[in-house]
Write a protein that holds these residues in place. Structure first.
Motif, PDB file in Angstrom:
ATOM      1  N   LEU A  63       0.949  -1.206   0.107  1.00 44.66           N
ATOM      2  CA  LEU A  63       0.006  -0.048   0.016  1.00 44.66           C
ATOM      3  C   LEU A  63       0.785   1.251  -0.043  1.00 44.66           C
ATOM      4  CD1 LEU A  63      -2.867  -1.099   2.418  1.00 44.66           C
ATOM      5  CD2 LEU A  63      -3.093  -0.707   0.113  1.00 44.66           C
ATOM      6  N   LEU A  64       2.038   1.295   0.503  1.00 40.29           N
ATOM      7  CA  LEU A  64       3.008   2.227   0.698  1.00 40.29           C
ATOM      8  C   LEU A  64       3.842   2.530  -0.219  1.00 40.29           C
ATOM      9  CD1 LEU A  64       3.325   2.615   4.741  1.00 40.29           C
ATOM     10  CD2 LEU A  64       1.759   3.882   3.032  1.00 40.29           C
ATOM     11  N   ARG A  65       3.867   1.608  -1.317  1.00 40.47           N
ATOM     12  CA  ARG A  65       5.064   1.434  -2.423  1.00 40.47           C
ATOM     13  C   ARG A  65       5.135   2.609  -3.214  1.00 40.47           C
ATOM     14  NH1 ARG A  65       0.751  -0.934  -4.540  1.00 40.47           N
ATOM     15  NH2 ARG A  65       0.285  -0.709  -6.776  1.00 40.47           N
ATOM     16  N   ARG A  66       4.080   3.498  -3.552  1.00 37.11           N
ATOM     17  CA  ARG A  66       4.591   4.554  -4.246  1.00 37.11           C
ATOM     18  C   ARG A  66       4.896   5.815  -3.097  1.00 37.11           C
ATOM     19  NH1 ARG A  66       2.706   2.582  -8.472  1.00 37.11           N
ATOM     20  NH2 ARG A  66       0.508   2.073  -9.330  1.00 37.11           N
ATOM     21  N   ARG A  67       4.203   5.983  -2.230  1.00 36.48           N
ATOM     22  CA  ARG A  67       4.938   6.841  -1.084  1.00 36.48           C
ATOM     23  C   ARG A  67       6.276   6.811  -0.611  1.00 36.48           C
ATOM     24  NH1 ARG A  67       1.751   9.401   4.055  1.00 36.48           N
ATOM     25  NH2 ARG A  67       3.268  10.897   4.503  1.00 36.48           N
ATOM     26  N   PHE A  68       6.493   5.607  -0.467  1.00 39.35           N
ATOM     27  CA  PHE A  68       7.899   5.209  -0.052  1.00 39.35           C
ATOM     28  C   PHE A  68       8.439   3.908  -1.051  1.00 39.35           C
ATOM     29  CE2 PHE A  68       5.891   6.781   3.896  1.00 39.35           C
ATOM     30  CZ  PHE A  68       6.531   7.727   4.175  1.00 39.35           C
ATOM     31  N   PRO A  69       8.940   4.262  -2.165  1.00 39.70           N
ATOM     32  CA  PRO A  69       9.335   3.198  -2.968  1.00 39.70           C
ATOM     33  C   PRO A  69      10.796   2.705  -2.365  1.00 39.70           C
ATOM     34  CG  PRO A  69      10.092   5.406  -3.958  1.00 39.70           C
ATOM     35  CD  PRO A  69       9.165   5.542  -2.734  1.00 39.70           C
ATOM     36  N   LEU A  70      10.873   1.313  -2.099  1.00 40.85           N
ATOM     37  CA  LEU A  70      12.077   0.684  -1.331  1.00 40.85           C
ATOM     38  C   LEU A  70      12.891   0.251  -2.380  1.00 40.85           C
ATOM     39  CD1 LEU A  70      10.076  -1.133   1.149  1.00 40.85           C
ATOM     40  CD2 LEU A  70      11.037   0.853   1.423  1.00 40.85           C
ATOM     41  N   SER A  71      14.106   0.280  -2.271  1.00 38.62           N
ATOM     42  CA  SER A  71      15.297  -0.049  -3.027  1.00 38.62           C
ATOM     43  C   SER A  71      15.052  -1.872  -3.264  1.00 38.62           C
ATOM     44  CB  SER A  71      16.715   0.103  -2.355  1.00 38.62           C
ATOM     45  OG  SER A  71      17.009  -0.629  -1.134  1.00 38.62           O
ATOM     46  N   GLY A  72      15.893  -2.298  -4.167  1.00 37.17           N
ATOM     47  CA  GLY A  72      15.840  -3.782  -4.316  1.00 37.17           C
ATOM     48  C   GLY A  72      16.561  -4.480  -3.257  1.00 37.17           C
ATOM     49  N   LEU A  73      17.610  -3.854  -2.592  1.00 36.96           N
ATOM     50  CA  LEU A  73      18.265  -4.572  -1.414  1.00 36.96           C
ATOM     51  C   LEU A  73      17.262  -4.587  -0.313  1.00 36.96           C
ATOM     52  CD1 LEU A  73      20.844  -5.367   0.001  1.00 36.96           C
ATOM     53  CD2 LEU A  73      21.154  -3.037   0.411  1.00 36.96           C
ATOM     54  N   LEU A  74      16.678  -3.366   0.010  1.00 39.93           N
ATOM     55  CA  LEU A  74      15.869  -3.453   1.380  1.00 39.93           C
ATOM     56  C   LEU A  74      14.553  -4.329   0.968  1.00 39.93           C
ATOM     57  CD1 LEU A  74      14.902  -2.558   4.159  1.00 39.93           C
ATOM     58  CD2 LEU A  74      13.861  -0.660   2.985  1.00 39.93           C
ATOM     59  N   CYS A  75      13.929  -4.282  -0.428  1.00 43.78           N
ATOM     60  CA  CYS A  75      12.932  -5.652  -0.593  1.00 43.78           C
ATOM     61  C   CYS A  75      13.488  -6.837  -0.526  1.00 43.78           C
ATOM     62  CB  CYS A  75      12.447  -5.472  -1.990  1.00 43.78           C
ATOM     63  SG  CYS A  75      11.507  -3.948  -2.407  1.00 43.78           S
TER      64      CYS A  75
END
Length: 191
Positions: A63-75
């Motif tokens: 749900l928050l992926r657009r507001r807080f796009p996470l790096s591939g490393l963090l994913c």
């Protein structure tokens, strides 16, 4: 004669771009592992208590992926953290087979999987908070990202909207003038 117009090349959907495929694949893998781990869990209550964080965190991240796009490393780290929780919930931490293998290999008396779980549970959330803070600084947000994504978000939003009274602002402005002209060095005057 009719003019022919070139047919535009099919565009790649932004949601399927290479940078967005990894989080989607990891989300589906974690959701699948969560479902599979329910079947044959050693203790359903332990399973629920250990995996509730995955059940809450995965939808929150989506749900928050657009507001807080996470790096591939963090994913990847979040997915690994979720899998540690899922495996620990399925077997209970003291009975995870991989922990038994490490215990036997190192000659320890105790299954070390819970220690590994504690390491992951400290490291990954620290990386998450760091990345959210960096994102909020980059985007110029004055609100704490951890507060806006936390269960206490409504109260933190109320608190962040609080402004000091005019009298309090006058008092704090006078603090910067203490010990300057008109007062002896090293002493403070009352506001």
């Amino acid at each position: 004669m009719t003019a022919t117009h070139p047919v535009p090349a099919p565009t790649q959907d932004a949601s399927l771009s290479p940078g967005r495929r990894l989080p989607a694949v990891l989300a589906f893998a974690v959701a699948g592992a969560l479902v599979v781990s329910w079947f044959g869990a050693a203790d359903p209550t332990t399973w629920l208590l250990e995996t509730v964080w995955v059940m809450a965190g995965l939808p929150a991240a989506i749900l928050l992926r657009r507001r807080f796009p996470l790096s591939g490393l963090l994913c990847g780290l979040l997915a690994a953290h979720a899998l540690v929780l899922i495996v620990g919930g399925h077997y209970t931490y003291a009975e995870v087979p991989a922990g038994d293998w490490v215990r036997d290999w190192l000659g320890w008396e105790r299954n070390p999987y819970d220690r590994f779980g504690h390491l992951v549970q400290g490291f990954v959330p620290a990386v998450l908070v760091r990345e959210l803070l960096v994102l909020s600084l980059i985007h110029g947000s004055h609100r704490s990202p951890s507060a806006s994504a936390s269960p206490s978000a409504p109260s933190s939003r109320c608190w962040s909207g609080w402004r000091p009274s005019p009298a309090a602002r006058r008092r704090t402005r006078s603090w910067g003038r203490r010990g300057t002209s008109g007062t002896p060095s090293g002493t403070c005057s009352a506001p």
